[in-house]
Scaffold this motif. Structure first.
Motif, PDB file in Angstrom:
ATOM      1  N   SER A  46       0.907  -1.250  -0.133  1.00  0.00           N
ATOM      2  CA  SER A  46       0.052   0.099   0.072  1.00  0.00           C
ATOM      3  C   SER A  46       0.890   1.099   0.144  1.00  0.00           C
ATOM      4  O   SER A  46       0.255   2.344   0.488  1.00  0.00           O
ATOM      5  N   ILE A  47       2.114   0.777  -0.425  1.00  0.00           N
ATOM      6  CA  ILE A  47       3.057   2.106  -0.384  1.00  0.00           C
ATOM      7  C   ILE A  47       3.298   2.878  -1.813  1.00  0.00           C
ATOM      8  O   ILE A  47       3.656   2.001  -2.785  1.00  0.00           O
ATOM      9  N   ILE A 174      -7.594  -2.161  -5.269  1.00  0.00           N
ATOM     10  CA  ILE A 174      -6.621  -2.497  -5.629  1.00  0.00           C
ATOM     11  C   ILE A 174      -6.436  -2.364  -7.211  1.00  0.00           C
ATOM     12  O   ILE A 174      -7.505  -2.309  -7.916  1.00  0.00           O
ATOM     13  N   THR A 175      -5.257  -1.652  -7.474  1.00  0.00           N
ATOM     14  CA  THR A 175      -5.169  -1.479  -8.808  1.00  0.00           C
ATOM     15  C   THR A 175      -4.038  -2.273  -9.541  1.00  0.00           C
ATOM     16  O   THR A 175      -2.973  -2.465  -8.927  1.00  0.00           O
ATOM     17  N   GLN A 199      -5.003   0.265  -1.645  1.00  0.00           N
ATOM     18  CA  GLN A 199      -5.465   1.517  -0.978  1.00  0.00           C
ATOM     19  C   GLN A 199      -6.485   1.179   0.031  1.00  0.00           C
ATOM     20  O   GLN A 199      -7.328   0.139  -0.446  1.00  0.00           O
ATOM     21  N   ASN A 200      -6.352   1.496   1.188  1.00  0.00           N
ATOM     22  CA  ASN A 200      -7.678   1.054   2.218  1.00  0.00           C
ATOM     23  C   ASN A 200      -8.725   2.228   1.571  1.00  0.00           C
ATOM     24  O   ASN A 200      -8.625   2.985   1.331  1.00  0.00           O
ATOM     25  N   LEU A 201      -9.885   1.157   1.809  1.00  0.00           N
ATOM     26  CA  LEU A 201     -11.068   1.850   1.508  1.00  0.00           C
ATOM     27  C   LEU A 201     -11.387   2.495   3.010  1.00  0.00           C
ATOM     28  O   LEU A 201     -11.097   2.338   4.052  1.00  0.00           O
ATOM     29  N   PRO A 392      -1.508  -7.142   1.290  1.00  0.00           N
ATOM     30  CA  PRO A 392      -0.335  -6.476   0.870  1.00  0.00           C
ATOM     31  C   PRO A 392       0.866  -6.817   1.668  1.00  0.00           C
ATOM     32  O   PRO A 392       0.762  -7.167   2.916  1.00  0.00           O
ATOM     33  N   PHE A 393       2.015  -6.788   1.293  1.00  0.00           N
ATOM     34  CA  PHE A 393       3.353  -7.078   1.905  1.00  0.00           C
ATOM     35  C   PHE A 393       3.502  -6.266   3.326  1.00  0.00           C
ATOM     36  O   PHE A 393       4.278  -6.866   4.027  1.00  0.00           O
TER      37      PHE A 393
END
Length: 401
Positions: A46-47, A174-175, A199-201, A392-393
């Motif tokens: 998410s970075i 998610i993209t 990305q967080n909703l 995500p990692f």
């Protein structure tokens, strides 16, 4: 001499929270002009950030090895492995424009109404069929094109734009830059590769708690948890029973197959064997032919992480083993959806893994591993590890009480 993996745990603790500021600029490779608003992110995390109008960007990179991905409409996706152990400095990224004429060159045509024909199949195999997958959907399916090659017996999917995936079950947007997706109907082997950005909703406090609980449930028993536990030499403590597995060809079945080829034994229209030989032999042949092609031989002893993994350097672990491994997560049972799809399966969450190219994997502290193409998983993980259950990692489960 190989160093025990447990040594890596202590070095990781000292750098786990360290970050490196990576700065750079994104340029058009041909014009040498800035590419504004390009997406810059670390794959499967998410970075990420967006380049400014001059193509410049700055990104805080946690300690470790990552795949840096840069994408922009009209350009080919750029990726580069980066390691914070090395001096990153200022980097210049040059994006290659997509050639319009190449996009129109098609050896075999795309399927007409491809999504209507292949959409459910693609969703089941890419998003998954778990409980969590039901609330995960692709918002722009029109970006997908399908090509079914009769010559190669292969189905290929191409995304003309990044896939926009909304996972309401886990609270992620998610993209996904889909780079490769192919399924071989003969071998029944599926391979896909790409670069996801999480990305967080947004949601209420109650919803956030629901998502945290769901993410923890998805994490427990996952390959992500296993790889992290392997890195720290904690697979037993984390609840994984691992045994060596050999698959030995079924010699008797092979012998019976040869009999079919050299005698009048044949299969009728219902698939039953008919023969001029006596009834007892025919019944025996039918029983043998229902057996598996391989007989599985399991190791008696449970394996620890340091019997399969070793230190490559201060931040990377090697993961190597012969034949196959049987991995059982003992703190959970197979979910109902799995039992429905595989009614003969047991309650145990069992997975089999093998190094298809015979090459060791490189495993990092965050659970990522390289090269993903070298590891084949079947059983529970083969069914479970899809986009609908992907974390995500940089995900961290809540601390255990």
């Amino acid at each position: 001499m190989r160093s025990f993996l447990v040594l890596l745990f202590f070095s990781w603790l000292t750098v786990a929270h360290a970050q490196t500021l990576l700065k750079g600029v994104v340029l058009d490779e041909e014009k040498h002009t800035p590419v504004p608003k390009a997406s810059v992110f670390l794959s499967n995390t998410s970075i990420g950030t967006t380049a400014n109008d001059e193509g410049g960007f700055a990104l805080n990179v946690p300690a470790g090895k990552f795949e840096l991905v840069v994408s922009s409409v009209g350009y080919a996706t750029y990726s580069q492995s980066i390691n914070t152990n090395e001096v990153l400095g200022f980097i210049t990224i040059k994006l290659t424009p997509k050639a319009p004429e190449l996009e129109t060159i098609i050896i075999e045509p795309y399927e007409k109404d491809g999504w209507e024909k292949w959409g459910k199949w693609f969703t089941d195999n890419f998003i998954g069929t778990t409980e969590y997958s039901r609330d995960c959907r692709i918002k722009n399916p029109e970006a997908l094109k399908f090509r079914n090659s009769k010559k190669n017996n292969t189905l290929t999917a191409v995304a003309v734009a990044p896939l926009q995936i909304e996972n309401k079950a886990l609270g992620y947007r998610i993209t996904y830059q889909l780079e490769d997706f192919r399924y071989n109907f003969k071998t029944r082997m599926l391979f896909y590769a790409g670069f996801p950005f999480f990305q967080n909703l947004q949601g209420s406090d109650h919803k956030q708690r629901q998502w945290e609980k769901a993410r923890e449930d998805v994490y427990l028993g996952s390959m992500l948890q296993f790889m992290r536990a392997l890195y720290r030499n904690k697979i037993v403590e984390e609840g994984f029973d691992v045994r060596r597995l050999q698959k030995i060809p079924n010699a008797e079945k092979n012998r019976v197959k040869m009999i079919y080829k050299t005698s009048s034994v044949r299969a009728d229209e219902n698939g039953r064997l008919v023969s001029t030989v006596n009834r007892d032999s025919s019944a025996y042949y039918n029983r043998i032919m229902r057996e598996d092609d391989f007989k599985k031989v399991y190791g008696k002893d449970l394996l620890r992480g340091d019997s399969m993994a070793y230190a490559i350097d201060s931040t990377v672990a090697g993961f190597d083993f012969p034949d196959y491994l049987l991995v059982i997560y003992k703190y959970k049972k197979n979910p109902p959806e799995f039992k429905q799809m595989f009614p003969k399966s047991s309650d145990a969450m069992m997975s089999e893994i093998t190094l298809v190219n015979g090459k060791p994997l490189q495993v990092l502290a965050n659970g990522s591993y390289f090269n993903p193409e070298d590891l084949l998983s079947t059983g529970y993980w083969g069914w479970w590890e899809k986009m609908g259950t992907m974390l995500p990692f940089d995900y961290q489960p809540p601390a255990r009480k």
